[in-house]
Each structure stands twice: as structure tokens, then as C-alpha cells.
Design a protein around this motif. Structure first.
Motif, PDB file in Angstrom:
ATOM      1  N   LEU A  11      23.706 -20.257   4.539  1.00  0.00           N
ATOM      2  CA  LEU A  11      24.880 -20.448   5.470  1.00  0.00           C
ATOM      3  C   LEU A  11      25.203 -21.731   4.987  1.00  0.00           C
ATOM      4  CD1 LEU A  11      24.073 -19.254   8.514  1.00  0.00           C
ATOM      5  CD2 LEU A  11      24.521 -17.722   6.874  1.00  0.00           C
ATOM      6  N   GLU A  28      41.526 -31.318   5.398  1.00  0.00           N
ATOM      7  CA  GLU A  28      42.014 -30.095   4.389  1.00  0.00           C
ATOM      8  C   GLU A  28      41.863 -29.494   4.183  1.00  0.00           C
ATOM      9  OE1 GLU A  28      40.851 -33.021   3.570  1.00  0.00           O
ATOM     10  OE2 GLU A  28      39.879 -32.677   1.903  1.00  0.00           O
ATOM     11  N   LEU A  29      40.230 -28.559   3.737  1.00  0.00           N
ATOM     12  CA  LEU A  29      39.987 -26.920   3.980  1.00  0.00           C
ATOM     13  C   LEU A  29      40.840 -26.878   4.644  1.00  0.00           C
ATOM     14  CD1 LEU A  29      36.988 -28.237   2.273  1.00  0.00           C
ATOM     15  CD2 LEU A  29      39.351 -28.174   0.741  1.00  0.00           C
ATOM     16  N   VAL A  30      40.502 -26.791   6.334  1.00  0.00           N
ATOM     17  CA  VAL A  30      40.075 -26.096   7.232  1.00  0.00           C
ATOM     18  C   VAL A  30      41.511 -26.055   7.719  1.00  0.00           C
ATOM     19  CG1 VAL A  30      40.140 -28.142   9.555  1.00  0.00           C
ATOM     20  CG2 VAL A  30      39.035 -25.558   9.492  1.00  0.00           C
ATOM     21  N   ARG A  31      42.936 -26.330   7.649  1.00  0.00           N
ATOM     22  CA  ARG A  31      44.214 -26.780   7.628  1.00  0.00           C
ATOM     23  C   ARG A  31      44.723 -25.568   5.963  1.00  0.00           C
ATOM     24  NH1 ARG A  31      45.116 -32.344   8.499  1.00  0.00           N
ATOM     25  NH2 ARG A  31      44.676 -32.567  10.134  1.00  0.00           N
ATOM     26  N   ARG A  52      27.200 -16.297   4.824  1.00  0.00           N
ATOM     27  CA  ARG A  52      28.532 -16.994   6.012  1.00  0.00           C
ATOM     28  C   ARG A  52      28.485 -17.914   5.237  1.00  0.00           C
ATOM     29  NH1 ARG A  52      27.000 -18.235  11.626  1.00  0.00           N
ATOM     30  NH2 ARG A  52      25.907 -16.627  11.490  1.00  0.00           N
ATOM     31  N   ILE A  53      30.175 -18.289   5.024  1.00  0.00           N
ATOM     32  CA  ILE A  53      30.407 -19.848   4.202  1.00  0.00           C
ATOM     33  C   ILE A  53      31.233 -20.246   5.415  1.00  0.00           C
ATOM     34  CG2 ILE A  53      32.188 -21.119   3.218  1.00  0.00           C
ATOM     35  CD1 ILE A  53      31.636 -18.817   1.002  1.00  0.00           C
ATOM     36  N   ALA A  54      31.155 -21.275   6.098  1.00  0.00           N
ATOM     37  CA  ALA A  54      31.873 -21.765   7.693  1.00  0.00           C
ATOM     38  C   ALA A  54      32.718 -23.144   7.171  1.00  0.00           C
ATOM     39  CB  ALA A  54      30.901 -22.034   9.177  1.00  0.00           C
ATOM     40  N   ILE A  55      33.817 -22.929   7.240  1.00  0.00           N
ATOM     41  CA  ILE A  55      34.841 -23.717   6.908  1.00  0.00           C
ATOM     42  C   ILE A  55      35.450 -24.925   8.711  1.00  0.00           C
ATOM     43  CG2 ILE A  55      36.801 -25.024   5.683  1.00  0.00           C
ATOM     44  CD1 ILE A  55      36.669 -21.985   4.002  1.00  0.00           C
ATOM     45  N   VAL A  56      34.876 -25.973   8.154  1.00  0.00           N
ATOM     46  CA  VAL A  56      35.313 -26.422   9.928  1.00  0.00           C
ATOM     47  C   VAL A  56      36.078 -28.017   9.147  1.00  0.00           C
ATOM     48  CG1 VAL A  56      33.555 -25.488  11.635  1.00  0.00           C
ATOM     49  CG2 VAL A  56      33.272 -27.581   9.922  1.00  0.00           C
ATOM     50  N   GLU A  64      33.494 -28.885  16.539  1.00  0.00           N
ATOM     51  CA  GLU A  64      33.691 -27.744  15.424  1.00  0.00           C
ATOM     52  C   GLU A  64      32.314 -28.086  14.836  1.00  0.00           C
ATOM     53  OE1 GLU A  64      34.655 -25.091  15.257  1.00  0.00           O
ATOM     54  OE2 GLU A  64      35.935 -25.583  17.041  1.00  0.00           O
ATOM     55  N   GLU A  79      29.029 -27.164  16.417  1.00  0.00           N
ATOM     56  CA  GLU A  79      28.223 -25.743  16.414  1.00  0.00           C
ATOM     57  C   GLU A  79      28.239 -25.185  14.801  1.00  0.00           C
ATOM     58  OE1 GLU A  79      31.560 -24.221  18.388  1.00  0.00           O
ATOM     59  OE2 GLU A  79      30.689 -21.949  17.690  1.00  0.00           O
ATOM     60  N   ALA A 102      24.393 -24.086  13.716  1.00  0.00           N
ATOM     61  CA  ALA A 102      24.273 -21.866  12.958  1.00  0.00           C
ATOM     62  C   ALA A 102      24.178 -22.383  11.349  1.00  0.00           C
ATOM     63  CB  ALA A 102      25.654 -21.659  13.421  1.00  0.00           C
TER      64      ALA A 102
END
Lengths: 419, 419
Positions: B7, B14-17, B41-45, B51, B54, B58
Motif C-alpha cells: 500500500l 499540492e498533490l491532493v489538490r 492502493r495508492i492513497a494521496i493525502v 487524513e 488514517e 490503513a
């Protein structure tokens, strides 16, 4: 008062494997920001049922959940089924949608000279939507859906291909459920500054010396496409603060500031030429047509841009641009002299008022001691004379070509403004 | 036996926007796949503590968790603190790391002509790492960390700037904890099929009729760049199964199959021309240089590709490609006759063996009743004759131009193979 949160779920096994770069997450995040939502997470998952379900459950817990992909006709397109499962609703075939998809698929079958039977099962699958979902109609063959749920929450489900997703997005904004949510959001104001020829750290320093952002004004400085893009995100009550900040940090950067809107440099250059009543053409060696391709990407460019000569081989530089063989022999193809001759040749041959030329060594091969990879000469020639530039660009072949193209467009801008 | 899951958690506001496109997720995912892990999964926060926490909780539940960003000197760089919290361990200052970062920061302070005192607190912060973490040393001023935890699980924490992340990655692979995990992974074999001119549904149907994937062979069908790309990911023990599956589902698709490797069509076309000893050029109207730009994106293309004429205006079609004015008057610029004349003109003017032409209506304007937006004529002309094609492409300007370019490249392929 905090903004409604937007969680983005992007599905596609080629995306989660890094085989393709996701464009939908960033687009949806920028839109969320623009609309006054808080883009809080972008989750990219493959077509594993478990992963997708977990990501959707987490996403659907937020006020807004935007989902892209997994709406195709194939067995591993599971988004609709999983969204319905996560929301605890059933699915049904939407007859209107089914006939829309049928029409498109029959046309596609004809275009591809394929039997429609190949498409039939996929059609029914793609017309199957969660109970209570509102169909946005089609882009390509995939539908877009908006689902209101919970306490004023909204899920927007869109096709994976970025062009299709972006075509359906505006319709989603108009849907009743989404519009109701957006009425509760507080869109910030946004200002953009576009600079070229200055470093990211120099801009950051100017901002710091002006006191930095904060107090309702958030400033993002980012190097994109070899320009520096500065975005100000301004809370509804912070306009004055933004004016003060700009007044302090923009003046030292004035000479590199070329635009205060989102218009890309190619469109900007076409506008400048149009205003002068000048036509434009290019003469390209190492960029191989990139500059022309960028200019013609702009709708309506044909009234300004007449054409280009991609002179990759020296013979073509001679025959199509009239570059004297002696010049090539004496200075070599990558030289200010040949760049100037290419631009002047293009003006005559293409019959344009302004021509810009690019000649350089994009690599990885072809570099020498005195002419290393990354050495690029640009020349812009207009009715009142010309200007040339020498660059040594870092990076790989793609980056050197892209930098050269951007440099050429900005050189035309300078010529048209000063010439 | 299923693969260890990887994961990926990417942090950066600036990435999550969507203000910048994430490159680290795709890089780490490709690496995971290559190493025999399952990128799930790739999660960008952003830098919101909740955030991030969490996403990390995970992510750290998986066998492998790769984290990028949030290692900077400022208060909103929270990755180390949050990783330690999620793992339930403390943090400490690593003296060796601190002195490394000090050296780099003193140099930076000098370069930026700023007092080192401004940097000192950041230095200590960046040298603070979770208890039990193994330092990979520095790239830039940010460290990389590997943390073994739980039952043989591994967390790899790397800086956000892609170049720094990619510089530290090989060191992470050599770390004891990560090496132990990789020893349990089983790198899969991979096969690719590239098709053109067939629909995604038709390929999916052929796969289904062949019994579908599974049993150690995972098949991804994806429409990319207007081709159909089929990827087979094959477990070490499933080679025979893969052969059987291919033997069953490839034959009906044979006529559209053009490649069994990752080589893009432009490189493929250049190889085919090279093998015949033929040179290549293009004559482009609506694609505005896209075909030439794609061909010249390939290193070493200059021995085959000599040049192009982008004839956007009719005058240029006449002057640079010798298209007879009568032809333009009688049939219009968007016609099979003009497409053929453009290709023949390019052969002569550019002195190439093979030339391909593109003329069409990319829109949004310029469409008529009998010649709607999306109508495109292609013509490839070689030493032994030519072939033409008519298309009516769906989609917006960008997509019509891109489809035309891909179509032109595949038309050259057909000509060179059959001619």
C-alpha cells in the motif's frame, strides 16, 4: 466553519500498477477546490473487489465522493455493482440509457466494421445503474451517474477516460443532489500568476520576504511545464489581505510575469499575433513539430498559424528552408547561425510574418565535447528583425524537447511584444 | 498463495489538490509489481493530521507500506510523527543523521545568504526518527527510513521530490527488513499484446470465449492511446496456462495484433522502415505536427525520419507540398484527393521513401453538413504505391487530433508491411 470534504476514488488496475498516470484525481481535486469543497484524499485502486469496496466505503462516508473508472463493458469493471453494495441499494437496467448506449455501440460497430453482437452484452451491463441514481447520459459509451444518499451526501460516478470524465462533469454540477451540496460550500477566490525564466526558489524567496501566506490567503508555487505557476487561494473575507500580499511580492518578479490567467502560453502567443495582425509559422529540428503541435492544439489557431517545416535532416534544412550548405558546413546544424537561417527561411517559404526556429541536441546520443546534449538554439524572426537565444537544458530527451518548445513559444511572445 | 500487498501513501497538499501530478505513487507501484508485491492502493493525502494518520494506519496494516513526503523541516511535515504514532513507538534524534543534515543545511544557508539559525530547528526535526527505524541517509536534506514491524512487515518512508525518492529507493531494497520481505515475494512474468482497430469489447469477448483469465494468469484489457493494450500477469507456476489461454484467444484477434512488446507504435514504425531501408516523412494539416513529434520522440529516429511539412493553410499545401489549387477548389482541403496529393508532395519535397498525410476537421469549429467535425482522411504513399483511409472520429479536438496521429502511424505500418 469547515468545508464539506471531497474524497476521490480512482479505479483502474493499470493506474494502481503505475502503468499509466492518473489524470482524473488531480482534475477532480482542482474542481473540488474551485467549488469550495476540501479535497481530502485521492485513493487509486485496481479492480480487486475487496480493495475497491473498501475504498468506496471510506469515500462514500464523506459529504462528497467522486469516483472515476470501472464503468466499462468488461467483467472487471465493477464500480456500479460496488457502489450499490456500499450504499446498500440494488441495481436496475435504465431503458433510456440502454438505448443511448445501443445507438453509440451500433455506430462504433459500423465504424470498426465489427459485428454488433460483439457489443450487445456490454451494452446491457453498461446500462445497469444503482437504484436511485440519476443518469448524466453518455460520453463515449460509458454513463455518468449522480447519487444522493445519507444526509445530503453525494456520490458522482464518472467514466475513466479523462476526456469523457471531463465532458460529463459539468452535467454532474447541475444535478439536483450535487447543486444542493454545493450551495453549502464556500468557494474561495482564486488568482493565478504565470512566470517564465525565473526559478521556483527565487519566487519562494520573494514570497517569504513579502511576509509569506496565511491569514486566509494560501499561496502555492509550483514549477509546471517549465514555467512557474503561482496560485493564490483566497477565503471569501481575505481579498484585501491578498491585494497587500501581491503588492509586496509581485513587483520584484514583474520582469518574468507573463500572464495573470490560466491561458497556456501557446494561446497567449496566438492572441498577441492576432492583435498585431501577424501570421506565424515554425521551423523545427530537435522539437520535431512539438511547437507547431502545441500552437495548433488551440481551437481557431488557423487564422494565425499557417504552417511549419520540420527539418530533421540537413538536406531538408537546405531544400525546404533554404539554409545555405556552407552555413551547415561551417557552423554545424546546431548553431545560432543555422537557427537564424531556419527562421528566416521559414518566413519566406511559409509566407508568414513571424517564424520561430529550434535546433539542438535532444540526446541521448549526438552530444560532443563542444556541443553537449541539451544545447539548444532558438531564433524568432519578425517583420522588424529577430532575436536568438542559447540554452543548455538539463534532463532527458523528452524534457529537453519540451523545454525547447516552451522556450520557443516564450521567445515568440517576446518578439511580438517588443517587435 | 497470494503476494504480499504493498500500500502506497503519498503526502503533499499540492498533490491532493491536483495542483501537481504525483509521480511517486506510479513509480513505487511499478517497483512493487516488478519485485513480486501486489500494488493494491495508492492513497494521496494532504497535510491534515487526521487524513494522514488514517491513511498511514490503513497502509501500515499491509505487508509493505511505502510512504512519500512530509519529511521536511516545517511544522506541517508530519510523516515521522504519524508513522511512529500509528506503530505505537517513540521517536529519537539520530546523531549521525543530524550531523549529515547540518552540513547540507549550512551550505544551503550560505547559498541563500540566510542565517543558519533559521535552519537549526528544522535540522533537529528532520533528524528525528521513529525508534527502531533504519536510516537510509540523505537525498537533499530529507532522510529515507526503513522500519520493520509486526510479523515481518515493512514500512519504507522516503522524501517527496521524485528525484530524491528514486535516489534512496535502491538503498531501501538492500535494507535487512525489506530484503527479508522481498525474499517471500514471487516476481510474476509479464506478457503484453498490442492491438489496433479492434474494440475493447471485442477483445473482452474473445477473452471470455477463451475461458477468461484466472488460475494464475491475470489479464488486463485497456484502451490506451486509441489502441487496445492487453497485459498478462503470470504467476511463476502458470506459464503453461498462459500459453493455452493465448492459443485460444489470440487467433481471432490476429489481424489487429501489431506487437508483443511495450514498444510504442512510433518506434515500431521506425524499426519497420529501417528494416526496409526506407526513409519517412509526414504531411500534416489537422494534426499540426503531432505525427512528426511522436516519431521524433524516439531516440535515434533521425536515420529514418527526415522531416515534415505542417500545411495548416491551403497556401502552404500548394507552395510546400505542390497540392494543385484545382484539387483544393474541386474537392476541398479535407478530401481523399488532397490527402493523396499531400502525401505524394511530401515524398518529392522531403525526398523520403514513405510519406503519410493527415487532413481533417478537428473542431470545435469548421464542421459542415457533409464534412462534420471528426472527419479525417489519411494517406500513406510509398515506393510501390499508396493506401488511403477515411475516419469519422468521435471526441473533442484533442482526441480527434490524437486519434488521427495514431491512425497515421498505423497506416504507415500497414503500408511498409504490405508494400
Amino acid at each position: 466553519m469547515s468545508r464539506p470534504r471531497a474524497l476521490i476514488v480512482v479505479t483502474g488496475s493499470e493506474l494502481v500498477r503505475g502503468e499509466r498516470t492518473d489524470l482524473n484525481g488531480p482534475f477532480l481535486a482542482r474542481e473540488a477546490l474551485r467549488l469550495g469543497l476540501e479535497p481530502a484524499r485521492i485513493a487509486i485502486v485496481g479492480d480487486s473487489a475487496d480493495e475497491l469496496e473498501e475504498a468506496l466505503r471510506a469515500g462514500l462516508a464523506a459529504e462528497a465522493c467522486f469516483v472515476s473508472g470501472g464503468l466499462g463493458p468488461t467483467h472487471d469493471d465493477r464500480t456500479v455493482e460496488m457502489v450499490a453494495k456500499a450504499l446498500g441499494v440494488g441495481v436496475h437496467v435504465d431503458p433510456a440509457l440502454e438505448s443511448q448506449i445501443q445507438t453509440v455501440s451500433r455506430a462504433a460497430a459500423e465504424r470498426l466494421k465489427r459485428d454488433y453482437a460483439d457489443f450487445a452484452p456490454g451494452v446491457t451491463k453498461q446500462a445497469t445503474i444503482p437504484d436511485g441514481a440519476f443518469s448524466l447520459g453518455l460520453a463515449g459509451t460509458a454513463p455518468g451517474l449522480v447519487i444522493g444518499h445519507g444526509d445530503g451526501q453525494v456520490a458522482v460516478v464518472l467514466p475513466g477516460p479523462p476526456s469523457e470524465l471531463q465532458r460529463l462533469w459539468p452535467r454532474a454540477l447541475e444535478s439536483e443532489a450535487f447543486a444542493a451540496l454545493l450551495a453549502r460550500a464556500r468557494p474561495p477566490k482564486r488568482r493565478v500568476l504565470r512566470l517564465f525564466g525565473v526559478s521556483e526558489s527565487a519566487v519562494a524567496r520573494a514570497l517569504a520576504e513579502a511576509g509569506g501566506d496565511g491569514d486566509g490567503v494560501e499561496v502555492t508555487i509550483c514549477a509546471r511545464d517549465f514555467e512557474i505557476h503561482v496560485d493564490l487561494v483566497i477565503e471569501p473575507d481575505a481579498e484585501r489581505r491578498a491585494d497587500e500580499l501581491e503588492a509586496a511580492f509581485v513587483p520584484p518578479l514583474e520582469q518574468w510575469l507573463y500572464s495573470r490567467d490560466e491561458e497556456p502560453i501557446e494561446a497567449h502567443v496566438l492572441d498577441l499575433c492576432r492583435a498585431r495582425g501577424w501570421t506565424l509559422g515554425t521551423a523545427e529540428s530537435c522539437t520535431g513539430g512539438l511547437v507547431a503541435a502545441r500552437l495548433t492544439s488551440v481551437p481557431g489557431s488557423s487564422d494565425v498559424f499557417l504552417g511549419a517545416v520540420v527539418a530533421y535532416a540537413d538536406e531538408v534544412k537546405q531544400s525546404e528552408l533554404g539554409v545555405p550548405p556552407e552555413l551547415l558546413a561551417e557552423y554545424g546544424a546546431v548553431s545560432p547561425e543555422v537557427a537564424e537561417a531556419m527562421a528566416k527561411g521559414a518566413r519566406t517559404r511559409l509566407g508568414v510574418d513571424v517564424a520561430v526556429s529550434v535546433t539542438g541536441i535532444a540526446g541521448p546520443g549526438g552530444g560532443t565535447e563542444e556541443k553537449p546534449v541539451g544545447l539548444v538554439y532558438l531564433h524568432a524572426e519578425g517583420p522588424n528583425g529577430g532575436i536568438g537565444r542559447e540554452f543548455s537544458f538539463p534532463g532527458d530527451r523528452a524534457s529537453i524537447r519540451a523545454r525547447s518548445a516552451v522556450g520557443a513559444l516564450h521567445l515568440v511572445r517576446r518578439l511580438v511584444i517588443n517587435g
